[in-house]
Design an enzyme around this catalytic site. Structure first.
Site, PDB file in Angstrom:
ATOM      1  N   ASP A 131       0.842  -1.193   0.000  1.00  0.00           N
ATOM      2  CA  ASP A 131       0.000   0.000   0.000  1.00  0.00           C
ATOM      3  C   ASP A 131       0.879   1.246   0.000  1.00  0.00           C
ATOM      4  OD1 ASP A 131      -2.179  -1.687   0.231  1.00  0.00           O
ATOM      5  OD2 ASP A 131      -2.248  -1.522   2.419  1.00  0.00           O
TER       6      ASP A 131
HETATM    7  N1  URA Z   1      -1.166  -6.021   3.899  1.00  0.00           N
HETATM    8  C1  URA Z   1      -1.693  -4.774   3.885  1.00  0.00           C
HETATM    9  O1  URA Z   1      -2.738  -4.531   4.475  1.00  0.00           O
HETATM   10  N2  URA Z   1      -1.030  -3.818   3.226  1.00  0.00           N
HETATM   11  C2  URA Z   1       0.138  -4.014   2.584  1.00  0.00           C
HETATM   12  O2  URA Z   1       0.712  -3.083   2.003  1.00  0.00           O
HETATM   13  C3  URA Z   1       0.678  -5.316   2.604  1.00  0.00           C
HETATM   14  C4  URA Z   1       0.005  -6.302   3.273  1.00  0.00           C
END
Ligand code: URA
Length: 233
Positions: free
Chosen positions: A103
């Protein structure tokens, strides 16, 4: 392989652009300017320079980035700069892509490659590659939440509960969690489903490969043979 093809394969632009770089005297091989695009060279361990920057020929690119917050894992980002802005342009030109996505606000270990099989292998749900994160939570963690993560939580849109492969409390509001899947916002959604909220997320490890402490946020390095082996462990 001729010099033009070497530059082209390494992502230094179109064939025409590569020929121009050579003709303009911007490419050095073994310390000497080479203006012959047809110069026949063994690409094997070749190191050449473009505008004074050394570049080693690599048939395939495998690298890791310590992703900082505020970057999107997309070539066409929507709201923030792309992680590709942190890498030499030739990597994007030669088709390097992210091995799974983090993310925008997640930090830490991100793999990139132009080897389609490698990208597929490490993103395929069948392969169950363990990925370890350090999550900081809004509320204090308790045993019930840890048990829920260990037993499995049902996420919206999923048919079966998903359990963490490992969970370890690191502090009142910090836990280490390993998951084998790579579902959308998986760790944040699991923590929410367990009754808490993820405030910060950092990926520390993929398979047996840990993010090197010396790799600063925003910095990248090639994955050499040893790191590729560790990844499979
Ligand atoms: N899980 C998440 O919620 N976000 C990420 O970036 C990676 C794994």
């Amino acid at each position: 392989m001729d010099l033009e093809s070497i530059l082209f394969r390494q992502g230094f632009g179109s064939r025409r652009q590569c020929r121009a770089l050579i003709a303009e005297g911007r490419v050095r091989v073994a310390g000497e300017v080479c203006t012959d695009a047809g110069e026949d060279l063994a690409p094997g361990d070749l190191t050449f320079e473009v505008d004074g920057t050394p570049w080693r020929y690599r048939e395939r690119a495998y690298l890791m980035l310590n992703k900082p917050a505020g970057y999107e894992c997309s070539r066409e980002p929507q709201h923030h700069p792309s992680v590709f802005a942190l890498l030499p342009a030739q990597l994007a030109t030669r088709g390097v892509q992210c091995v799974g996505r983090l993310d925008e606000d997640t930090t830490g270990l991100l793999l990139l490659s132009d080897d389609g099989q490698f990208v597929h292998a490490y993103t395929s749900p069948k392969r169950k590659v363990p990925k370890t994160y350090v999550a900081t939570t809004r509320h204090a963690l308790d045993d019930r939440q840890i048990q829920a993560l260990t037993d499995g939580v049902l996420l919206h849109g999923e048919k079966a509960p998903i359990a963490a492969a490992a969970v370890r409390i690191r502090g009142e509001r910090q836990l280490e969690i390993t998951v084998n899947e790579g579902k959308y916002h998986q760790v944040k959604r699991m923590i929410a489903a367990a009754g808490n909220r993820c405030e910060a997320l950092h990926r520390d490890r993929i398979g047996g490969l840990a993010l090197p402490e010396a790799l600063a946020p925003g910095a990248w390095q090639w994955l050499e043979e040893e790191a590729l082996l560790a990844l499979r462990a």
